[in-house]
Design a protein around this motif. Structure first.
Motif, PDB file in Angstrom:
ATOM      1  N   GLY A 355       0.824  -1.213   0.000  1.00  0.00           N
ATOM      2  CA  GLY A 355       0.000   0.000   0.000  1.00  0.00           C
ATOM      3  C   GLY A 355       0.852   1.255   0.000  1.00  0.00           C
ATOM      4  N   ASN A 356       2.014   1.196  -0.659  1.00  0.00           N
ATOM      5  CA  ASN A 356       2.963   2.322  -0.656  1.00  0.00           C
ATOM      6  C   ASN A 356       2.467   3.508  -1.474  1.00  0.00           C
ATOM      7  OD1 ASN A 356       4.842   0.966   0.879  1.00  0.00           O
ATOM      8  ND2 ASN A 356       6.081   0.292  -0.845  1.00  0.00           N
ATOM      9  N   ASP A 357       2.772   4.704  -0.986  1.00  0.00           N
ATOM     10  CA  ASP A 357       2.627   5.914  -1.799  1.00  0.00           C
ATOM     11  C   ASP A 357       4.037   6.346  -2.201  1.00  0.00           C
ATOM     12  OD1 ASP A 357       2.172   8.299  -3.018  1.00  0.00           O
ATOM     13  OD2 ASP A 357       1.203   9.278  -1.309  1.00  0.00           O
ATOM     14  N   TYR A 358       4.470   5.906  -3.384  1.00  0.00           N
ATOM     15  CA  TYR A 358       5.843   6.152  -3.827  1.00  0.00           C
ATOM     16  C   TYR A 358       6.130   7.638  -4.058  1.00  0.00           C
ATOM     17  CZ  TYR A 358       6.256   1.112  -4.426  1.00  0.00           C
ATOM     18  OH  TYR A 358       6.301  -0.233  -4.199  1.00  0.00           O
ATOM     19  N   HIS A 359       5.078   8.409  -4.256  1.00  0.00           N
ATOM     20  CA  HIS A 359       5.280   9.834  -4.540  1.00  0.00           C
ATOM     21  C   HIS A 359       5.875  10.584  -3.341  1.00  0.00           C
ATOM     22  CE1 HIS A 359       2.381   8.571  -7.648  1.00  0.00           C
ATOM     23  NE2 HIS A 359       3.062   9.425  -8.402  1.00  0.00           N
ATOM     24  N   GLU A 360       5.752  10.018  -2.148  1.00  0.00           N
ATOM     25  CA  GLU A 360       6.334  10.652  -0.954  1.00  0.00           C
ATOM     26  C   GLU A 360       7.855  10.775  -1.073  1.00  0.00           C
ATOM     27  OE1 GLU A 360       5.165   8.800   2.700  1.00  0.00           O
ATOM     28  OE2 GLU A 360       3.062   8.678   2.107  1.00  0.00           O
ATOM     29  N   LEU A 361       8.449   9.917  -1.880  1.00  0.00           N
ATOM     30  CA  LEU A 361       9.918   9.910  -2.008  1.00  0.00           C
ATOM     31  C   LEU A 361      10.421  10.748  -3.186  1.00  0.00           C
ATOM     32  CD1 LEU A 361      10.611   6.122  -1.318  1.00  0.00           C
ATOM     33  CD2 LEU A 361      10.864   8.016   0.288  1.00  0.00           C
ATOM     34  N   LEU A 362       9.509  11.347  -3.952  1.00  0.00           N
ATOM     35  CA  LEU A 362       9.917  12.072  -5.160  1.00  0.00           C
ATOM     36  C   LEU A 362      10.993  13.134  -4.933  1.00  0.00           C
ATOM     37  CD1 LEU A 362       6.653  12.421  -7.284  1.00  0.00           C
ATOM     38  CD2 LEU A 362       8.789  11.326  -7.958  1.00  0.00           C
ATOM     39  N   LEU A 364      13.382  13.275  -2.743  1.00  0.00           N
ATOM     40  CA  LEU A 364      14.671  12.614  -2.515  1.00  0.00           C
ATOM     41  C   LEU A 364      15.163  11.910  -3.777  1.00  0.00           C
ATOM     42  CD1 LEU A 364      14.270  11.105   1.059  1.00  0.00           C
ATOM     43  CD2 LEU A 364      15.970  12.771   0.346  1.00  0.00           C
ATOM     44  N   VAL A 365      14.254  11.330  -4.536  1.00  0.00           N
ATOM     45  CA  VAL A 365      14.639  10.668  -5.781  1.00  0.00           C
ATOM     46  C   VAL A 365      15.221  11.692  -6.750  1.00  0.00           C
ATOM     47  CG1 VAL A 365      13.798   9.366  -7.778  1.00  0.00           C
ATOM     48  CG2 VAL A 365      12.974   8.796  -5.484  1.00  0.00           C
ATOM     49  N   ASN A 366      14.558  12.839  -6.848  1.00  0.00           N
ATOM     50  CA  ASN A 366      15.061  13.918  -7.712  1.00  0.00           C
ATOM     51  C   ASN A 366      16.452  14.374  -7.301  1.00  0.00           C
ATOM     52  OD1 ASN A 366      13.245  14.680  -9.827  1.00  0.00           O
ATOM     53  ND2 ASN A 366      11.779  15.243  -8.255  1.00  0.00           N
ATOM     54  N   GLU A 367      16.680  14.431  -5.991  1.00  0.00           N
ATOM     55  CA  GLU A 367      17.939  14.967  -5.472  1.00  0.00           C
ATOM     56  C   GLU A 367      19.071  13.943  -5.484  1.00  0.00           C
ATOM     57  OE1 GLU A 367      19.759  16.568  -1.213  1.00  0.00           O
ATOM     58  OE2 GLU A 367      17.608  16.240  -1.395  1.00  0.00           O
ATOM     59  N   LYS A 370      20.212   8.552  -9.467  1.00  0.00           N
ATOM     60  CA  LYS A 370      20.528   8.684 -10.899  1.00  0.00           C
ATOM     61  C   LYS A 370      19.898   7.558 -11.717  1.00  0.00           C
ATOM     62  CE  LYS A 370      24.707   7.363 -12.343  1.00  0.00           C
ATOM     63  NZ  LYS A 370      26.161   7.334 -12.535  1.00  0.00           N
ATOM     64  N   SER A 371      19.754   6.363 -11.114  1.00  0.00           N
ATOM     65  CA  SER A 371      19.179   5.217 -11.824  1.00  0.00           C
ATOM     66  C   SER A 371      18.370   4.374 -10.841  1.00  0.00           C
ATOM     67  CB  SER A 371      20.266   4.328 -12.435  1.00  0.00           C
ATOM     68  OG  SER A 371      21.160   5.082 -13.209  1.00  0.00           O
ATOM     69  N   ILE A 372      17.336   3.731 -11.366  1.00  0.00           N
ATOM     70  CA  ILE A 372      16.506   2.839 -10.554  1.00  0.00           C
ATOM     71  C   ILE A 372      16.520   1.445 -11.176  1.00  0.00           C
ATOM     72  CG2 ILE A 372      14.091   2.261 -10.015  1.00  0.00           C
ATOM     73  CD1 ILE A 372      13.629   5.181  -9.340  1.00  0.00           C
ATOM     74  N   ILE A 373      16.695   0.440 -10.309  1.00  0.00           N
ATOM     75  CA  ILE A 373      16.618  -0.956 -10.728  1.00  0.00           C
ATOM     76  C   ILE A 373      15.486  -1.603  -9.947  1.00  0.00           C
ATOM     77  CG2 ILE A 373      17.804  -3.179 -10.805  1.00  0.00           C
ATOM     78  CD1 ILE A 373      20.444  -1.590 -10.983  1.00  0.00           C
ATOM     79  N   CYS A 374      14.444  -2.025 -10.646  1.00  0.00           N
ATOM     80  CA  CYS A 374      13.311  -2.689 -10.005  1.00  0.00           C
ATOM     81  C   CYS A 374      13.639  -4.172  -9.812  1.00  0.00           C
ATOM     82  CB  CYS A 374      12.055  -2.563 -10.853  1.00  0.00           C
ATOM     83  SG  CYS A 374      11.506  -0.870 -11.137  1.00  0.00           S
ATOM     84  N   LEU A 375      13.323  -4.674  -8.629  1.00  0.00           N
ATOM     85  CA  LEU A 375      13.560  -6.084  -8.327  1.00  0.00           C
ATOM     86  C   LEU A 375      12.273  -6.650  -7.729  1.00  0.00           C
ATOM     87  CD1 LEU A 375      15.485  -8.509  -8.082  1.00  0.00           C
ATOM     88  CD2 LEU A 375      16.214  -7.614  -5.869  1.00  0.00           C
ATOM     89  N   VAL A 390      13.698   9.584 -13.414  1.00  0.00           N
ATOM     90  CA  VAL A 390      15.118   9.242 -13.570  1.00  0.00           C
ATOM     91  C   VAL A 390      15.406   8.919 -15.041  1.00  0.00           C
ATOM     92  CG1 VAL A 390      15.409   8.402 -11.205  1.00  0.00           C
ATOM     93  CG2 VAL A 390      14.661   6.820 -12.985  1.00  0.00           C
ATOM     94  N   ASP A 391      16.646   9.077 -15.432  1.00  0.00           N
ATOM     95  CA  ASP A 391      17.031   8.818 -16.823  1.00  0.00           C
ATOM     96  C   ASP A 391      17.004   7.331 -17.157  1.00  0.00           C
ATOM     97  OD1 ASP A 391      17.405  11.501 -17.287  1.00  0.00           O
ATOM     98  OD2 ASP A 391      19.519  11.455 -16.708  1.00  0.00           O
ATOM     99  N   GLU A 392      17.336   6.512 -16.149  1.00  0.00           N
ATOM    100  CA  GLU A 392      17.457   5.074 -16.408  1.00  0.00           C
ATOM    101  C   GLU A 392      16.639   4.289 -15.386  1.00  0.00           C
ATOM    102  OE1 GLU A 392      22.003   4.702 -18.002  1.00  0.00           O
ATOM    103  OE2 GLU A 392      21.729   5.221 -15.887  1.00  0.00           O
ATOM    104  N   LEU A 393      15.735   3.437 -15.869  1.00  0.00           N
ATOM    105  CA  LEU A 393      14.945   2.565 -14.995  1.00  0.00           C
ATOM    106  C   LEU A 393      14.878   1.190 -15.656  1.00  0.00           C
ATOM    107  CD1 LEU A 393      11.713   3.420 -13.085  1.00  0.00           C
ATOM    108  CD2 LEU A 393      11.886   1.270 -14.343  1.00  0.00           C
ATOM    109  N   PHE A 394      15.289   0.165 -14.921  1.00  0.00           N
ATOM    110  CA  PHE A 394      15.363  -1.185 -15.467  1.00  0.00           C
ATOM    111  C   PHE A 394      14.593  -2.151 -14.568  1.00  0.00           C
ATOM    112  CE2 PHE A 394      19.164   1.121 -16.708  1.00  0.00           C
ATOM    113  CZ  PHE A 394      19.237   0.880 -18.071  1.00  0.00           C
ATOM    114  N   GLU A 395      14.112  -3.235 -15.154  1.00  0.00           N
ATOM    115  CA  GLU A 395      13.446  -4.289 -14.390  1.00  0.00           C
ATOM    116  C   GLU A 395      14.321  -5.535 -14.370  1.00  0.00           C
ATOM    117  OE1 GLU A 395       9.012  -4.637 -14.457  1.00  0.00           O
ATOM    118  OE2 GLU A 395       9.287  -3.743 -16.443  1.00  0.00           O
TER     119      GLU A 395
END
Length: 446
Positions: A355-362, A364-367, A370-375, A390-395
């Protein structure tokens, strides 16, 4: 002979079975999944009747009491049938409480409870006391009461464990934080989750203590609307006016209990960060309530090494540092992790969303990121939240793949942070398994 049924053949269920057998109950343990060999061996050693891969309903519902695993929700059909039949359904924590006279320290919270539990145990052990950790850490509370009784237990308690209590009360209760977590278990109502956490103080008397985080409105709002009997000890990173209190003044912790002030420089802390200052406040206050010497408290804080899988520096490979924060299973825990990053960060996250609200971290993510890796098996909500940020997001679908991808993306002085913000059960056994796989994969990097 009183009959007792146990649902779940994991740590808490098997511990409850051993204690119940010791206390003369006729015990039947049932697990719908398979039971690990180590737990089968314990059950057989203690002559406990058990089954796996099914629930024999008639046998289970013939008991006067049922102890259920914290992982089984109250809404489960078998649990509802038991309640309608008038069978007492309790947690292992509640059951074990009836068979010990030990001093109990109970710690709950969305974040920080494992570190505080370990910190308190570290101080009390250094003070030479008869003490053990239980609850969500180490051997179960019931198993220890049965096989290795101590004078003090430091109990890490989840909201699920607290849901199953009726008479249980700790002498000292601590609420480290209450931020949205496990909302899937509480009808996606935050207020239900808050109520569950505050069950830790419901049976306390005016001779008991509640230490709580006064910087969180979820906690202070509840206390304004609800009367509690325990003596309150608020803690804050700001100066605070209260007869008993713990606060931060400049670079010091100041603990005022019964008009006796104990202060300690934050430089004494071996673990850094604002969240660890709070953890130290709670732990030091418990030590003072138990009349531990000041020198012992300071020495313990200097030697405390932190908790595995919580902002754990694993290794630096070719000027890229890898940090294991697998224990971050919710947004608030990950907030602390991202906030502590000092260099461009490649962030590995994902798993079972609670039930996460990921937007709460926006921000910090912006700051920081640089890259996100989904697992995870389903990453759709993460991609929706951060795909354009982010410029790079991978699964990825394995830890080895995620770590290799992070190493490929990293440049000198980057940090790779595993801080999933989710539960681990889609790809891993638990958060410890996830953290160990991360460390193994990192150590194999050249």
């Amino acid at each position: 002979m009183q009959k007792l049924s146990i649902l779940g053949g994991g740590e808490s269920g098997v511990g409850a079975a051993v204690l119940a057998k010791q206390q003369g109950y006729a015990v039947f343990l049932s697990d719908k999944s398979s039971i690990k060999p180590k737990y089968k061996a314990i059950l057989n050693t203690h002559n406990v009747n058990w089954e796996e891969g099914k629930h024999s309903e008639a046998e289970i519902l013939s008991a006067s009491t049922i102890i259920k695993s914290p992982g089984i929700p109250d809404e489960a059909e078998l649990v509802q049938k038991a309640i309608k039949k008038g069978i007492d359904v309790i947690s292992e924590i509640e059951f074990a409480y009836a068979f010990t006279q030990a001093t109990l320290i109970g710690i709950t919270g969305s974040n920080g409870k494992t570190t505080v539990t370990n910190m308190i145990y570290h101080i009390l052990k250094n003070a030479g006391l008869s003490v053990s950790m239980a609850g969500n850490v180490g051997d179960s509370f019931a198993y220890q009461v049965a096989t290795n009784p101590k004078e003090i237990y430091v109990l890490e308690l989840s909201s699920f464990q607290l849901d199953g209590i009726k008479t249980f009360k700790p002498h000292i209760a601590i609420i480290t934080s209450i931020t949205p977590d496990h909302l899937d278990r509480y009808n996606y109502e935050f207020k239900n989750y808050v109520e569950a956490k505050f069950r830790i103080t419901k049976n306390q008397t005016n001779k008991d203590y509640l230490i709580y985080n006064a910087d969180e409105s979820s906690i202070t709002n509840w206390l304004q609307k609800n009367k509690i009997i325990a003596q309150q000890i608020p803690m804050s990173i700001h100066p605070i006016l209260h007869e008993n209190s713990i606060c931060k003044k400049e670079n010091k912790l100041e603990i005022n209990i019964n008009n006796k002030i104990f202060s300690m420089s934050l430089d004494h802390l071996n673990v850094q960060g604002e969240h660890n200052a709070k953890n130290a406040m709670a732990s030091s206050a418990v030590a003072k309530l138990l009349k531990i010497r000041k020198d012992t408290i300071r020495e313990s804080m200097e030697s405390f090494q932190g908790v595995e899988h919580r902002l754990e520096n694993v290794k630096t490979v070719n000027k890229v540092s890898f940090i294991n924060d697998s224990k971050a299973t919710n947004i608030n825990a990950t907030y602390y992790a991202l906030d502590s990053m000092k260099h461009p960060t490649i962030w590995i996250l994902g798993g079972v969303d609670k039930g996460n609200d990921y937007h709460e971290l926006l921000p910090l993510v912006n700051e920081k990121v640089k890259s996100i890796i989904c697992l995870g098996v389903d990453n759709s909500r993460i991609i929706e939240a951060y795909g354009n940020v982010v410029d790079e997001l991978f699964e990825t679908t394995s830890m080895q793949e995620a770590v290799a991808m992070a190493m490929h993306l990293a440049e000198d002085n980057d940090q790779v942070l595993l801080s999933p913000a989710c539960a681990s059960f889609d790809l891993f056994e638990n958060y410890e398994d996830r953290g160990r796989q991360f460390k193994d994969a990192v150590r194999k990097l050249i």
